[in-house]
Design a protein around this motif. Structure first.
Motif, PDB file in Angstrom:
ATOM      1  N   VAL A 154       2.439  18.349   4.598  1.00 14.18           N
ATOM      2  CA  VAL A 154       3.179  17.301   3.911  1.00 14.18           C
ATOM      3  C   VAL A 154       2.588  15.962   4.334  1.00 14.18           C
ATOM      4  CG1 VAL A 154       5.408  16.201   3.520  1.00 14.18           C
ATOM      5  CG2 VAL A 154       5.288  18.678   3.843  1.00 14.18           C
ATOM      6  N   ASN A 155       2.154  15.187   3.365  1.00 17.83           N
ATOM      7  CA  ASN A 155       1.618  13.859   3.630  1.00 17.83           C
ATOM      8  C   ASN A 155       2.535  12.822   2.999  1.00 17.83           C
ATOM      9  OD1 ASN A 155      -1.049  14.430   4.953  1.00 17.83           O
ATOM     10  ND2 ASN A 155      -1.383  15.532   3.043  1.00 17.83           N
ATOM     11  N   TRP A 156       3.077  11.939   3.820  1.00 17.53           N
ATOM     12  CA  TRP A 156       3.918  10.855   3.309  1.00 17.53           C
ATOM     13  C   TRP A 156       3.180   9.536   3.466  1.00 17.53           C
ATOM     14  CZ3 TRP A 156       6.122   6.414   5.442  1.00 17.53           C
ATOM     15  CH2 TRP A 156       7.067   5.771   4.617  1.00 17.53           C
ATOM     16  N   ILE A 157       3.021   8.831   2.361  1.00 18.62           N
ATOM     17  CA  ILE A 157       2.318   7.561   2.340  1.00 18.62           C
ATOM     18  C   ILE A 157       3.334   6.459   2.073  1.00 18.62           C
ATOM     19  CG2 ILE A 157       0.407   6.253   1.358  1.00 18.62           C
ATOM     20  CD1 ILE A 157      -0.403   8.891   2.666  1.00 18.62           C
ATOM     21  N   GLY A 158       3.447   5.515   2.987  1.00 18.14           N
ATOM     22  CA  GLY A 158       4.402   4.426   2.834  1.00 18.14           C
ATOM     23  C   GLY A 158       3.877   3.325   1.936  1.00 18.14           C
ATOM     24  N   SER A 159       4.608   2.244   1.860  1.00 18.36           N
ATOM     25  CA  SER A 159       4.256   1.130   0.986  1.00 18.36           C
ATOM     26  C   SER A 159       3.085   0.337   1.554  1.00 18.36           C
ATOM     27  CB  SER A 159       5.466   0.215   0.788  1.00 18.36           C
ATOM     28  OG  SER A 159       5.932  -0.252   2.037  1.00 18.36           O
ATOM     29  N   ARG A 160       2.482  -0.465   0.709  1.00 13.50           N
ATOM     30  CA  ARG A 160       1.386  -1.352   1.100  1.00 13.50           C
ATOM     31  C   ARG A 160       1.838  -2.247   2.250  1.00 13.50           C
ATOM     32  NH1 ARG A 160      -1.089  -6.296  -1.017  1.00 13.50           N
ATOM     33  NH2 ARG A 160      -3.317  -6.006  -1.414  1.00 13.50           N
ATOM     34  N   TYR A 161       0.902  -2.605   3.140  1.00 15.24           N
ATOM     35  CA  TYR A 161       1.284  -3.391   4.307  1.00 15.24           C
ATOM     36  C   TYR A 161       2.058  -4.645   3.900  1.00 15.24           C
ATOM     37  CZ  TYR A 161       0.989  -6.083   8.589  1.00 15.24           C
ATOM     38  OH  TYR A 161       1.311  -6.828   9.696  1.00 15.24           O
ATOM     39  N   THR A 162       1.665  -5.292   2.819  1.00 16.59           N
ATOM     40  CA  THR A 162       2.396  -6.435   2.290  1.00 16.59           C
ATOM     41  C   THR A 162       2.184  -6.502   0.789  1.00 16.59           C
ATOM     42  OG1 THR A 162       2.772  -8.822   2.503  1.00 16.59           O
ATOM     43  CG2 THR A 162       0.499  -8.077   2.589  1.00 16.59           C
ATOM     44  N   GLU A 163       3.133  -7.031   0.074  1.00 20.67           N
ATOM     45  CA  GLU A 163       3.020  -7.134  -1.384  1.00 20.67           C
ATOM     46  C   GLU A 163       2.146  -8.326  -1.760  1.00 20.67           C
ATOM     47  OE1 GLU A 163       4.076  -4.979  -3.595  1.00 20.67           O
ATOM     48  OE2 GLU A 163       4.859  -3.726  -1.980  1.00 20.67           O
ATOM     49  N   GLY A 164       1.359  -8.166  -2.816  1.00 24.48           N
ATOM     50  CA  GLY A 164       0.544  -9.262  -3.327  1.00 24.48           C
ATOM     51  C   GLY A 164      -0.370  -9.840  -2.257  1.00 24.48           C
ATOM     52  N   ILE A 165      -0.530 -11.166  -2.273  1.00 22.76           N
ATOM     53  CA  ILE A 165      -1.334 -11.830  -1.256  1.00 22.76           C
ATOM     54  C   ILE A 165      -0.636 -11.744   0.093  1.00 22.76           C
ATOM     55  CG2 ILE A 165      -2.364 -14.042  -0.559  1.00 22.76           C
ATOM     56  CD1 ILE A 165      -3.691 -12.935  -2.965  1.00 22.76           C
ATOM     57  N   GLY A 166       0.678 -11.833   0.067  1.00 22.19           N
ATOM     58  CA  GLY A 166       1.435 -11.721   1.301  1.00 22.19           C
ATOM     59  C   GLY A 166       1.537 -13.004   2.091  1.00 22.19           C
ATOM     60  N   ASP A 167       1.280 -14.155   1.434  1.00 20.79           N
ATOM     61  CA  ASP A 167       1.391 -15.422   2.152  1.00 20.79           C
ATOM     62  C   ASP A 167       2.701 -16.136   1.860  1.00 20.79           C
ATOM     63  OD1 ASP A 167       1.015 -16.226  -0.429  1.00 20.79           O
ATOM     64  OD2 ASP A 167      -0.591 -17.650  -0.003  1.00 20.79           O
ATOM     65  N   GLY A 168       3.553 -15.527   1.015  1.00 16.74           N
ATOM     66  CA  GLY A 168       4.870 -16.093   0.746  1.00 16.74           C
ATOM     67  C   GLY A 168       4.914 -17.140  -0.337  1.00 16.74           C
ATOM     68  N   SER A 169       3.766 -17.509  -0.890  1.00 12.47           N
ATOM     69  CA  SER A 169       3.778 -18.545  -1.920  1.00 12.47           C
ATOM     70  C   SER A 169       4.168 -17.961  -3.269  1.00 12.47           C
ATOM     71  CB  SER A 169       2.400 -19.214  -2.037  1.00 12.47           C
ATOM     72  OG  SER A 169       1.444 -18.307  -2.556  1.00 12.47           O
ATOM     73  N   GLU A 170       4.876 -18.728  -4.058  1.00  9.31           N
ATOM     74  CA  GLU A 170       5.347 -18.264  -5.361  1.00  9.31           C
ATOM     75  C   GLU A 170       4.181 -17.954  -6.287  1.00  9.31           C
ATOM     76  OE1 GLU A 170       8.128 -19.823  -9.095  1.00  9.31           O
ATOM     77  OE2 GLU A 170       7.970 -21.002  -7.250  1.00  9.31           O
TER      78      GLU A 170
END
Length: 242
Positions: A154-170
Motif C-alpha cells: 500500500v502506497n499513500w501519497i500525501g499532498s504537495r508540499y505547498t500549493e501553487g508558488i507557496g509564497d502567500g501572495s494572491e
C-alpha cells in the motif's frame, strides 16, 4: 531565449541510525529499524523561467534557461521491518520539513518572488515540488518451503508540499497566468498492489503483479501534465538465468 548556464553543484548530507536485531520475539525472526535526517541542496539549479532580455529602449522577459541560486529540500525518513521467515512486513514514512527554491537576485522579473517553497514563477521548478508525506506498507507470507511468496503493498501519497508558488501572495496562489508553466497538482491517494512470486528452481522464477487493485482514479504526484495514472493493471513475467 537560451542563456548560458553554470553546472549544478549538489551537496547532500544524511545522518541516521540503523538497528538490527535477530531473535526478538521468535528464535529466527529479524527486526530492522531505520531513521535518518537528510539535507539536500543544489546550487546553480538549472531550470527555465522568464529571464530579462535587454534592448536599448526597454527590457522584456522571455522563457529561457536559467540558474537558480539554489534548491533546498530537507526532511526525515523512518522505517521498520519485521520478518519471521513465514510472514514479513514493513512500514516506511518519508516527510519533508523544508523545501525552498531561490532565484539569483535580479535574474527574473522583479514582479515575482525570488524565493518560494513551491517553485519560481513560470519555471519547471513548479513541477518538481515533492509530496510532503509518503507512507509505504508491505505485508506478505512465504509458502511451499519458501518457493512461493505472496503479499500486498500500500502506497499513500500525501499532498504537495505547498500549493501553487507557496509564497502567500494572491497573484501567484490564485493564477499563474494564461500559457505559463503550471505547478503539478494532485490530491492525496492510496494505491494497493498485490504480488506473487514462485521460484520453480534456482534458475527460473515466475512473477505476477496486480497494480492499483482497487482501480483508483488519481493524478500521479509531480506529474508534468494532469493525466490520470494507470488503472488496474495485471503484469506477469518469467525470469531465467543461464
Amino acid at each position: 531565449a537560451d542563456n548560458a548556464v553554470k553546472p549544478e553543484q549538489a551537496r547532500s548530507y544524511e545522518a541516521g541510525i540503523n538497528i538490527l536485531r535477530d531473535g526478538v520475539l521468535m528464535k529466527e525472526d529479524k527486526l530492522r529499524l531505520h531513521a535518518a535526517y537528510f539535507d539536500n541542496q543544489v546550487d546553480n539549479y538549472i531550470t527555465r523561467s522568464n529571464v530579462p532580455m535587454e534592448t536599448p529602449w526597454f527590457t522584456w522577459y522571455a522563457l529561457g534557461r536559467i540558474n537558480l541560486k539554489s534548491a533546498e529540500m530537507r526532511g526525515f525518513e523512518v522505517s521498520a521491518e519485521y520478518d519471521t521467515g513465514k510472514v514479513f512486513g514493513s512500514v516506511g514514512w518519508n516527510h519533508y520539513t523544508h523545501v525552498m527554491f531561490c532565484a539569483v537576485p535580479g535574474s527574473i522579473n522583479p514582479e515575482y518572488t525570488e524565493c518560494a517553497a513551491g517553485g519560481i514563477y513560470n519555471s519547471f521548478a513548479l513541477q518538481q515540488v515533492p509530496p510532503k508525506d509518503t507512507v509505504t506498507v508491505n505485508l506478505g507470507s512465504r509458502f511451499l518451503d519458501d518457493k512461493l511468496t505472496v503479499g500486498s503493498r500500500v502506497n499513500w501519497i500525501g499532498s504537495r508540499y505547498t500549493e501553487g508558488i507557496g509564497d502567500g501572495s494572491e497573484k501567484t496562489t490564485q493564477s499563474l497566468g494564461v500559457g505559463s508553466i503550471q505547478p503539478s497538482r494532485w490530491r492525496p491517494y492510496a494505491l494497493v498492489d498485490l504480488y506473487a512470486s514462485y521460484k520453480l528452481n534456482r534458475n527460473t522464477t515466475f512473477d505476477l503483479t496486480v497494480d492499483n487493485l482497487t482501480d483508483r482514479y488519481y493524478v500521479e504526484a509531480m506529474s508534468i501534465s494532469p493525466q490520470a495514472g494507470p488503472g488496474r493493471t495485471l503484469r506477469g513475467s518469467v525470469t531465467m538465468k543461464f
